[in-house]
Design an enzyme around this catalytic site. Structure first.
Site, short mmCIF file in Angstrom:
data_model
loop_
_atom_site.label_atom_id
_atom_site.label_comp_id
_atom_site.label_asym_id
_atom_site.label_seq_id
_atom_site.Cartn_x
_atom_site.Cartn_y
_atom_site.Cartn_z
N GLU A 1 20.26 -119.48 1.70
CA GLU A 1 18.91 -119.79 2.19
C GLU A 1 18.58 -121.26 1.98
OE1 GLU A 1 17.17 -118.15 4.54
OE2 GLU A 1 17.23 -116.41 3.22
N HIS A 2 18.10 -121.91 3.02
CA HIS A 2 17.75 -123.34 3.02
C HIS A 2 18.97 -124.24 2.81
CE1 HIS A 2 13.26 -123.30 3.24
NE2 HIS A 2 13.51 -122.05 2.96
N GLY B 1 6.96 -113.56 14.06
CA GLY B 1 6.40 -114.20 12.88
C GLY B 1 6.76 -113.51 11.58
N LEU C 1 12.14 -113.06 10.92
CA LEU C 1 13.38 -112.48 11.46
C LEU C 1 13.82 -113.22 12.72
CD1 LEU C 1 12.45 -108.74 10.82
CD2 LEU C 1 13.83 -110.27 9.39
N ASP D 1 19.44 -120.13 12.57
CA ASP D 1 18.85 -119.02 13.32
C ASP D 1 19.42 -118.92 14.73
OD1 ASP D 1 17.36 -118.76 11.05
OD2 ASP D 1 15.51 -119.54 11.92
P1 ADP Z 1 9.73 -115.97 13.51
O1 ADP Z 1 10.77 -116.78 14.20
O2 ADP Z 1 10.02 -115.78 12.06
O3 ADP Z 1 9.46 -114.66 14.16
P2 ADP Z 1 8.10 -118.22 14.21
O4 ADP Z 1 6.74 -118.61 13.80
O5 ADP Z 1 9.23 -119.15 13.95
O6 ADP Z 1 8.38 -116.79 13.54
O7 ADP Z 1 8.14 -117.91 15.77
C1 ADP Z 1 7.17 -117.07 16.33
C2 ADP Z 1 6.67 -117.70 17.61
O8 ADP Z 1 7.72 -117.64 18.61
C3 ADP Z 1 5.50 -116.96 18.23
O9 ADP Z 1 4.28 -117.42 17.70
C4 ADP Z 1 5.66 -117.33 19.70
O10 ADP Z 1 5.20 -118.63 19.95
C5 ADP Z 1 7.17 -117.35 19.87
N1 ADP Z 1 7.68 -116.02 20.27
C6 ADP Z 1 8.51 -115.23 19.58
N2 ADP Z 1 8.78 -114.07 20.25
C7 ADP Z 1 8.11 -114.14 21.40
C8 ADP Z 1 7.97 -113.26 22.52
N3 ADP Z 1 8.58 -112.08 22.59
N4 ADP Z 1 7.19 -113.68 23.55
C9 ADP Z 1 6.57 -114.88 23.50
N5 ADP Z 1 6.65 -115.73 22.48
C10 ADP Z 1 7.40 -115.38 21.42
MG MG Z 2 11.26 -118.80 13.75
#
Ligand code: ADP
Ligand code: MG
Length: 390
Positions: free
Chosen positions: A45-46, A134, A137, A184
């Protein structure tokens, strides 16, 4: 390593449903559909932005995209998971910082592909995802990778998977403005079913390490705390800067260059306590990746548990990116007999993983729900990397 079309976890019907949804939004049929998974980081991690080792595997949860090209220079984006309808952008007007909201991720990918000289124009894209958004994952990497794979394959552009991942990382660094590492995107693009992916980030060398839990009567539980503390994004940049400052103070290109055997000497050379903590985490974490690989190669999967737990302690006490909710999940799991548990991902919320024996699953899962009622959990096994669905 093969990346041929494979059956999606949600069955062939998911491609049909996706195509129907595309038609409902854009009024025509898509040319094809693709899927890219979210990921869990088993250990490491990191370490990615310290030129070190990571070891993610792909979740069976994917972000799917139905896509058709356009010849009028427009990029039109729609997500079943976001309110607000179709986002329409002009391909020629794409520029770093110019796009708002979720659409900036796919816009960034198209812009970066074009910057790299690939002849890719406008398109209609409809997305639907089963990756928790968010939740730590990597729904964001799944979104980027499915976009890059769909657009390149539709245009006959052949990109090696690692290059595709680097391009997606660049799109997030430059266009979205987030200084993320390459783990990722590499996980989403390059993982294979039944394996964890050992990635040496400096060498960009990959190895698929067999990670078969069921054969040993084991299960891996992913627990999404469903909290994300507000300072998470700013802290990432500070941690990265701290690691770079520590490497600079030691006269090294990156903390990866501190050998585990030389850790004490390196710590003695560092000017302040914070840099010593960051360095200790990175150096011991790279070591833990090597330990986990050796154990998996030796068929001693249950023995990786204590190594995972040691990784959590290091993130909590040295890197200091855990939070009360993640600690509750880890402590509860261990108290109920889990083999190992750790937070996974960027920190300050998001998800934890728990390695457990099959017979203890119900007990541990219900104890976690009791301890943190807002959390959600699911059992998982390593799924395939990004692939074409239809
Ligand atoms: P994580 O990658 O951990 O889920 P992040 O904050 O890095 O969280 O990314 C989430 C963001 O990615 C959302 O706020 C949105 O902007 C975008 N996102 C992820 N999945 C989708 C989806 N299925 N449709 C539209 N936007 C998405
Ligand atoms: Mg992310």
């Amino acid at each position: 390593m093969t990346h041929a079309a494979v059956a999606d976890t949600f069955g062939d019907s998911s491609a049909d449903a996706l195509a129907d949804a595309f038609t409902g939004v854009f009024g025509r049929a898509p040319e094809g559909s693709w899927a890219a998974p979210g990921r869990v980081n088993l250990i490491g991690e990191h370490t990615d932005y310290n030129d070190g080792y990571v070891m993610p595997f792909a979740l069976p949860h994917t972000t799917r995209a139905a896509v058709a090209r356009r010849d009028d220079g427009l990029l039109r984006l729609h997500s079943a998971d976001m309110d607000g309808g179709v986002v329409e952008l002009e391909v020629d007007a794409l520029a770093p910082g110019a796009t708002e909201g979720w659409a900036r991720y796919p816009a960034a990918v198209l812009w970066t592909l074009r910057e790299a000289g690939h002849p890719i124009g406008g398109a209609d894209l409809h997305y639907a995802s089963t990756v928790p958004v968010g939740g730590g994952l990597s729904s964001s990497a799944a979104l980027q990778v499915v976009t890059a794979l769909a657009l390149t394959e539709l245009h006959g552009v052949e990109l090696p998977r690692q290059e595709l991942a680097l391009l997606c990382q660049r799109s997030e660094n430059v266009y979205v403005g987030a200084p993320v590492g390459v783990m990722d995107q590499t996980a989403s693009a390059c993982c294979t079913q039944g394996h964890a992916l050992h990635l040496d980030v400096r060498a960009l060398a990959q190895r698929q390490v067999p990670f078969d839990l069921a054969a040993q009567g084991l299960r891996l539980l992913v627990v999404d705390t469903r909290v994300k503390h507000a300072h998470a994004d700013g802290a990432y940049g500070e941690l990265r800067a701290g690691c770079e400052a520590a490497a600079a103070a030691l006269g090294l290109p990156a903390l990866r260059d501190v050998a585990y055997e030389n850790l004490d000497a390196a710590l003695a050379d560092l000017p302040d306590e914070r840099l010593r903590r960051l360095t200790r985490h990175i150096v011991t974490e790279n070591r833990r990746v090597e330990e986990v690989i050796a154990l998996l190669d030796a068929g001693r999967t249950p023995d990786i548990g204590p190594v995972l737990t040691a990784g959590h302690v290091s993130l909590r006490d040295d890197f200091r990116i855990s939070c009360a909710e993640l600690d509750v999940v880890v402590d509860t799991a261990l108290a109920e007999g889990a083999l190992g548990a750790r937070m996974t991902g960027g920190g300050f919320g998001g998800s934890a993983i728990v390695l457990l024996e099959e017979s203890t699953e119900a007990k541990i899962a219900s104890a976690i729900t009791q301890a943190l009622p807002s959390s959600r959990h699911f059992l998982t096994t390593p799924g395939p990397g990004a692939h074409r669905l239809s």
